[in-house]
Design a protein around this motif. Structure first.
Motif, PDB file in Angstrom:
ATOM      1  N   TYR A 271       0.847  -1.194   0.000  1.00 30.21           N
ATOM      2  CA  TYR A 271       0.000   0.000   0.000  1.00 30.21           C
ATOM      3  C   TYR A 271       0.880   1.240   0.000  1.00 30.21           C
ATOM      4  O   TYR A 271       1.965   1.268   0.595  1.00 30.21           O
ATOM      5  CB  TYR A 271      -0.923   0.013   1.224  1.00 30.21           C
ATOM      6  N   LYS A 275      -3.443   3.356  -0.380  1.00 24.75           N
ATOM      7  CA  LYS A 275      -4.064   2.737  -1.547  1.00 24.75           C
ATOM      8  C   LYS A 275      -3.216   1.555  -2.022  1.00 24.75           C
ATOM      9  O   LYS A 275      -1.996   1.556  -1.866  1.00 24.75           O
ATOM     10  CB  LYS A 275      -4.216   3.752  -2.680  1.00 24.75           C
ATOM     11  N   PRO A 276      -3.876   0.530  -2.599  1.00 27.62           N
ATOM     12  CA  PRO A 276      -3.111  -0.602  -3.144  1.00 27.62           C
ATOM     13  C   PRO A 276      -2.074  -0.124  -4.154  1.00 27.62           C
ATOM     14  O   PRO A 276      -2.351   0.753  -4.975  1.00 27.62           O
ATOM     15  CB  PRO A 276      -4.183  -1.465  -3.814  1.00 27.62           C
TER      16      PRO A 276
END
Length: 338
Positions: A271, A275-276
């Motif tokens: 991450y 966010k990924p």
């Protein structure tokens, strides 16, 4: 795979004689970024690149020069009979976008582009043409690149759990060097990959009576239950969609014998800014550490698993703070007899 199977023969449109005025060569330069300088018999005498022209623009009074005055007179080149993967590595290491191909009499017969070779050779797939002992020698010398070291080390770790006489699944096997390594102990290996190029390379470089290289898609595989003593799948799961990935794991669980080994490696989802963060566009199914472990334990219900992370060529128990690859090593419980 040899160079002559992949060359672009349209070299004359990218060529000129050494006497050509430089101003004419500039207009001839196209998006290949270079011009092959050849004699009438197509003998290569030099190369003129767009980099040469950029450097030339910094000088004055060059309008009367010919190509022979500024060309590189000792360019890199390939032979028709060279192994394609070795030329790919050369172009990567020397930062070459285009490379002329010569015949046995040093005449240009075509060229290769790095964009073409990049499409052929997956960025994740490595193409070694040397065997285990030489690989170990390079490893000890510290001359393997990071990707080669990590790939080899994962297979070498799996090898520690393979016994003489074992029947092994290697899926996806890529270019086959890992299967060749496993074959130093196993009796029979079913090596599966969906890539024509990978299987052709494997058959050309790692033919072994113990190994069956098979081109097939994972979704189409079918084996009897309890068929394999060990199932090895390295950097495969993340390339499958969620449904296909889970089905593949379920099949491995069925195909592996009681007492057999399962060896799975997959990158853990990272991450960035909450966010990924996936840096490889070919990875469509990276999972966070805890989700991946939960999936493994839910699919392989009658297996006992240990989880590891990789630090170069060392494998240590997986901790919460670890990132990178998760190595799942499981043994199927033996059937209890009364």
């Amino acid at each position: 795979m040899l160079v002559n199977e992949f060359i672009n023969n349209d070299f004359l449109t990218h060529s000129c004689p050494p006497s050509l005025p430089l101003k004419d060569a500039i207009t001839q330069m196209d998006d290949t970024g270079c011009i092959f300088v050849i004699k009438e018999n197509n003998e290569l005498v030099g190369i003129l690149t767009d980099g040469d022209l950029r450097r030339l623009n910094q000088k004055k009074n060059w309008s009367g020069l010919a190509v022979s005055n500024v060309m590189n007179k000792k360019p890199k080149w390939a032979r028709e009979t060279d192994e394609l993967i070795n030329i790919y590595k050369l172009m990567i290491s020397k930062n070459l976008n285009v490379l002329p191909v010569l015949d046995s009499e040093s005449r240009v017969v075509g060229f290769l582009s790095i964009h073409q070779l990049t499409r052929i050779f997956s960025p994740e797939r490595i193409y070694p043409t040397f065997q285990q002992n030489y690989f170990l020698k390079l490893k000890n010398q510290g001359t393997l690149d990071e990707n080669e070291l990590k790939h080899f080390s994962r297979y070498n770790f799996a090898l520690q759990f393979i016994e003489q006489g074992h029947t092994i699944l290697d899926c996806a096997c890529g270019t086959g060097y890992g299967s060749a390594l496993l074959a130093t102990r196993a009796n029979s290996i079913y090596s599966i990959d969906s890539s024509d190029e990978a299987i052709n390379f494997a058959n050309a470089n790692y033919q072994n009576p113990s190994i069956k290289f098979i081109k097939n898609r994972i979704e189409s595989l079918s084996f009897e239950n309890n068929f394999f003593d060990a199932s090895v799948t390295i950097e495969t799961f993340e390339h499958l969609d969620k449904s296909s990935g889970k089905k593949f794991l379920e099949n491995i669980a069925k195909w592996t014998k009681p007492g057999g080994i399962v060896f799975i490696s997959s990158p853990m989802l990272r991450y960035k800014d909450g966010k990924p963060y996936v840096t490889n566009p070919f990875h469509i199914n990276e999972m966070p550490r805890d989700q991946f472990i939960k999936l493994i334990n839910s699919v392989f219900k009658d297996f006992s698993f240990s989880f590891f992370y990789q630090n170069n060529d060392t494998f240590l128990p997986l901790l919460e703070e670890n990132t990178g690859f998760c190595i799942a090593l499981g043994r199927r419980n033996k059937v209890k007899t009364k």
